[in-house]
Design an enzyme around this catalytic site. Sequence first.
Site, PDB file in Angstrom:
ATOM      1  N   ARG A   1     -10.126  16.432   6.173  1.00  0.00           N
ATOM      2  CA  ARG A   1     -10.900  16.770   4.965  1.00  0.00           C
ATOM      3  C   ARG A   1     -12.306  17.238   5.328  1.00  0.00           C
ATOM      4  NH1 ARG A   1      -9.785  11.198   1.939  1.00  0.00           N
ATOM      5  NH2 ARG A   1      -7.963  10.921   3.268  1.00  0.00           N
TER       6      ARG A   1
ATOM      7  N   GLU B   1      -7.493  -4.902   4.508  1.00  0.00           N
ATOM      8  CA  GLU B   1      -7.353  -4.672   3.071  1.00  0.00           C
ATOM      9  C   GLU B   1      -6.225  -5.520   2.499  1.00  0.00           C
ATOM     10  OE1 GLU B   1      -7.534  -0.592   4.494  1.00  0.00           O
ATOM     11  OE2 GLU B   1      -8.235  -0.033   2.500  1.00  0.00           O
TER      12      GLU B   1
ATOM     13  N   ASN C   1       0.866  -1.168   0.000  1.00  0.00           N
ATOM     14  CA  ASN C   1       0.000   0.000   0.000  1.00  0.00           C
ATOM     15  C   ASN C   1       0.911   1.229   0.000  1.00  0.00           C
ATOM     16  OD1 ASN C   1      -1.771   2.031   0.569  1.00  0.00           O
ATOM     17  ND2 ASN C   1      -2.827   0.947   2.226  1.00  0.00           N
TER      18      ASN C   1
ATOM     19  N   HIS D   1     -11.883   3.468  -0.781  1.00  0.00           N
ATOM     20  CA  HIS D   1     -11.902   2.459   0.293  1.00  0.00           C
ATOM     21  C   HIS D   1     -12.633   1.187  -0.126  1.00  0.00           C
ATOM     22  CE1 HIS D   1     -11.747   5.922   3.481  1.00  0.00           C
ATOM     23  NE2 HIS D   1     -10.523   5.469   3.244  1.00  0.00           N
TER      24      HIS D   1
ATOM     25  N   ARG E   1      -2.073  -1.830  -3.939  1.00  0.00           N
ATOM     26  CA  ARG E   1      -3.265  -1.008  -3.809  1.00  0.00           C
ATOM     27  C   ARG E   1      -3.117   0.176  -4.758  1.00  0.00           C
ATOM     28  NH1 ARG E   1      -4.431   3.707   0.383  1.00  0.00           N
ATOM     29  NH2 ARG E   1      -6.580   4.099  -0.228  1.00  0.00           N
TER      30      ARG E   1
END
Length: 393
Positions: free
Chosen positions: A240, A381, A8, A179, A90
Site C-alpha cells: 500500500r 491481538e 480473525n 490495528h 475481529r
Amino acid sequence: MSKTIAINAGSSSLKWQLFEMPQEEVIASGIVERIGLNDSIFTIKYGEGQKYNEVLDINDHEFAINMLLAKMTELNIIASFEEITGAGHRVVAGGEHFKESALIDDAALKLIDDLAEFAPLHNPAEAAVIRVIQKLLPNTINVAVFDTSFHTTMPEVNYLYSIPMEYYEKYQARKYGAHGTSHRYVSEQAAEMLGKPIEELKIITCHLGNGASITAVDGGKSVDTSMGFTPLAGVTMGTRSGDIDPSLLPYLMGKLGLTDIKDMIDILNQKSGLTGLSGISSDMRDLEHSDKPEAQLALQIFADRVRKYIGSYVTVMNGVDAIVFTAGIGENDANMRKSIINGMTWFGCEIDDEKNNVRGEQRVISTEDSKVKVLLIPTDEEVMIARDVEALK
Ligand code: ADP
C-alpha cells in the site's frame, strides 16, 4: 471448562486461536488460507508441538469452520462443541458506533453489515463467519472486537479531514484508523513494562507488519493514528502506498488509460508501497537480502515515513515517554528499528545495538541514558479478543 475461540477472518483466510479461559492458555491455533481458491491450505497446531495439515478445495468460510470444528473433535482438542462457550471476532470497521467490543445480537450484526462500505473486503467476510458460528454453535456467545474501537477516543481536531464539514456530518467521512486491538495491547504492555500507570504515559506505538500504522497513545487513549478513512493511508506499507496527494489519481488514470477509479485504488492498495518502489517484493526480508539500489531506497523510504509520523506524534502529545515496535517487521527487523530511531538523537532517543539484536522478545531496546524508552513488544491481538469475550460473558 470454558473455551473461547478468537477468529480473525480475512476475505480469503481465517486465522484462529482456541483459549482455555480465564487462564488465557492457548490450546490450539490454526489458519485456513486460500479460501475460495483451489488448493486451500488448512493447518492446525495443538498439543505439544503437534500439527495437522491438509490441502483441499475450501470454497467458503462456512465449509472452513465446519471442517475446523470437526477436526477439533477428531484430534481430541475438544470433546464436544459445547466446550466452546465464547467466540470473539475481529471486525475491521466499527465506524463511530462501536466504541468498544460488543456482544453480537441481530442489531449489531446488521450494523456490521451496514459498515461494509467502510471495509468492503473485510466486514462481509467477518459477518459471514459470525453467522456460521451462530448456526453451528447456537449456545456460544459471539463478541465483535473492532479494529477501529480503540481510535474512537481521537479528538475531532485529529479525526476530521479538511474537507467540507457536511461530508462528515452527512456521510461520516473521517479518519477511523485500524490495528486498534494491537495498539491497545502493546500500549498496555508498555505501561506494565515501565511500571507506571498508563494514564501518566505518552506512548507512540508502531505496528509494522504487511499493513503498518503508527498511533499516538496519550494516557492510554488513542489521540491520533496514521491510517485514515481506510487502511490505505499513513506510512509506506508492503503493497500500500500510504499518504499521497489525491490529485495524482486523475493524472495517473489519464496516463494509464484507466476509467474506473477502483482500478487506480487497487494499484495503490496492491501494487504500491515496498512492492511498487522496489519492483522486487513486499517482504522486508527480500529487500534486505537484495543489493539492488531500488530495494535499498524502498527501505529508506519506509523508515523515513515511519520516522516522520513518530516526529509528528511527539508534537501531537507534546512529548513521548516510550516508542513501541510490534508486528512482523517491528518484532523481527533489528536493522529497520535502528534505521527508524537513528534520526532521533535530537530528543535523546537512542537504540542500544546489543539489546536491539533480538527477535520477537519483549524487552527494552534503548540505551540506559535514552530519555525516551524504545520497547519491542510482540503483539497479541488474539488474547485481547479472548479477554473481551470473557469480559462480556
Ligand atoms: P500482517 O500484516 O500480514 O499480519 P505481519 O505482522 O505478519 O503481517 O508482518 C509481515 C511482514 O513482517 C512481512 O512482510 C515481512 O516483511 C516482515 N518480517 C517478518 N519476519 C521478518 C524478519 N525476520 N526480518 C524482517 N522482516 C520480517
